[in-house]
Write an enzyme that holds these catalytic residues in place. Structure first.
Site, mmCIF file in Angstrom:
data_model
loop_
_atom_site.group_PDB
_atom_site.id
_atom_site.type_symbol
_atom_site.label_atom_id
_atom_site.label_comp_id
_atom_site.label_asym_id
_atom_site.label_seq_id
_atom_site.Cartn_x
_atom_site.Cartn_y
_atom_site.Cartn_z
ATOM 1 N N HIS A 111 46.400 41.127 40.425
ATOM 2 C CA HIS A 111 45.664 41.069 41.688
ATOM 3 C C HIS A 111 44.213 40.622 41.457
ATOM 4 O O HIS A 111 43.709 39.736 42.144
ATOM 5 C CB HIS A 111 45.690 42.433 42.375
ATOM 6 C CG HIS A 111 44.722 42.536 43.512
ATOM 7 N ND1 HIS A 111 44.973 41.989 44.755
ATOM 8 C CD2 HIS A 111 43.478 43.073 43.582
ATOM 9 C CE1 HIS A 111 43.927 42.208 45.539
ATOM 10 N NE2 HIS A 111 42.997 42.856 44.854
ATOM 11 N N HIS A 157 41.557 37.371 43.117
ATOM 12 C CA HIS A 157 40.129 37.273 43.432
ATOM 13 C C HIS A 157 39.389 36.133 42.733
ATOM 14 O O HIS A 157 38.513 35.505 43.323
ATOM 15 C CB HIS A 157 39.407 38.573 43.052
ATOM 16 C CG HIS A 157 39.661 39.702 44.001
ATOM 17 N ND1 HIS A 157 39.067 39.791 45.233
ATOM 18 C CD2 HIS A 157 40.449 40.800 43.896
ATOM 19 C CE1 HIS A 157 39.465 40.890 45.848
ATOM 20 N NE2 HIS A 157 40.318 41.528 45.061
ATOM 21 N N GLU A 186 40.020 40.719 51.079
ATOM 22 C CA GLU A 186 41.370 41.159 50.707
ATOM 23 C C GLU A 186 42.471 40.564 51.590
ATOM 24 O O GLU A 186 43.536 40.218 51.091
ATOM 25 C CB GLU A 186 41.479 42.682 50.736
ATOM 26 C CG GLU A 186 40.615 43.400 49.697
ATOM 27 C CD GLU A 186 41.107 43.223 48.255
ATOM 28 O OE1 GLU A 186 42.196 42.665 48.029
ATOM 29 O OE2 GLU A 186 40.354 43.642 47.339
ATOM 30 N N SER A 222 48.173 37.963 46.087
ATOM 31 C CA SER A 222 48.879 38.577 44.964
ATOM 32 C C SER A 222 50.149 39.302 45.409
ATOM 33 O O SER A 222 50.755 40.016 44.614
ATOM 34 C CB SER A 222 47.945 39.528 44.198
ATOM 35 O OG SER A 222 47.483 40.570 45.040
#
Ligand code: PHE
Ligand code: FE
Length: 287
Positions: free
Chosen positions: A119, A124, A165, A184
């Site tokens: 993730h 990111h 997010e 993700s």
């Protein structure tokens, strides 16, 4: 685990990963590659390509940091898991992205409530290659330090949740993903764009800051930006008076629509205003 330093960073210990851990990374990576080619925004795909992130296994953070540093001045620092808010913000404010090192187990491929290395790195880091997004993340870190001093962290955290997010972006080609929590997740990458159930609302700063979120299920609402410059500009003003203004208003459930919400019109993605009104709506006074 290696020693934890006062700023909560650790050594990644890249040599310590097992073959199984690298194999899980490859599985996740290949699956997301297939899904994201047509679903992720261009900036993400460009960033991923620029990093050369590693189809072959969990990358060494030092290699990634060298490439990232050249592009936007960001580096990755390894942390043992979630770190205290002020520590997290302080790293972002110094253009350092805290990444976990561990990878989920094979029986957790689909959903994990805490961040893991897949993730953090695949979700990111690619966008940190984009100069505008890179500045947004630094500004968020600075804003976080300020918000915690003011006692409004919850509202700022919602902004992070619904942009960094779980953000969506309107492009010429249609709706695309930029939020790492989606990027993700195999299930959410498909659901967020194609499922009729979730609402897709044009980004509005105060609306986002008032909206609660769930961390244990697919999202019921997504906020759609036009581009990263719009996001950066909308979040540039001093939030101090805005926090005060919305503190007087009730929080909103993620399932609720407001009169003033502008739904993203999937049939007419280039429309800058509007979107048809579907479903029950509530006026701000009702909620
Ligand atoms: N402008 C915000 C403030 O005054 C800082 C910020 C910028 C927060 C970008 C989030 C994202 O607090
Ligand atoms: Fe995250």
């Amino acid at each position: 685990m290696s020693e934890i330093r006062p700023d909560f960073t650790i050594e990644q210990d890249w040599r310590g990963y097992s073959d199984e851990e690298h194999a899980i990374w490859r599985l996740l990576f290949e699956r997301q590659q297939r899904l994201l080619a047509e679903r992720a925004c261009r900036e993400y795909l460009d960033g991923l390509r620029g990093l050369g992130v590693a189809a072959h296994g969990i990358p060494d953070f030092r290699d990634l940091s060298d490439i990232l540093d050249k592009a936007t001045g960001w580096r990755i620092v390894a942390v043992p898991g979630l770190v205290p808010d002020d520590v997290f913000f302080a790293h972002l404010a110094r253009r350092r992205f805290p990444s976990t090192c561990f990878i989920r187990r094979r029986d957790q491929l689909d959903y994990l409530q805490e961040p893991d290395v897949f993730h953090d790195i695949c979700g990111h880091v690619p966008l940190l290659m984009n100069p505008v997004f890179a500045d947004y993340m630094q500004a968020y870190g600075e804003g976080g330090l300020k918000a915690s001093g003011l006692g409004h962290l919850e509202r700022l955290a919602r902004l992070y949740w619904y942009t960094v997010e779980f953000g969506l972006i309107a492009t010429e080609a249609g709706l695309r993903i930029y939020g790492s929590g989606i990027l993700s997740s195999a299930a959410e990458s498909v659901y967020c764009l194609a499922d009729p159930r979730p609402r897709r609302i044009r980004f509005a700063l105060r609306r986002v800051m008032r909206t609660r979120y769930r961390i244990d299920d697919l999202q019921q609402i997504y906020f759609v930006i036009d581009d990263f410059q719009q996001l950066f500009d909308a979040t540039r003003p001093d939030f101090t008076p805005i926090y005060r203004e919305i503190a007087a208003l009730p929080d909103l459930d993620p399932g609720v629509l407001l009169e003033e919400d502008r739904e993203f019109d999937c049939a007419n993605p280039s429309a800058k205003i509007g979107g048809q009104k579907i479903g029950p709506r509530m006026s701000a006074a009702q909620v």
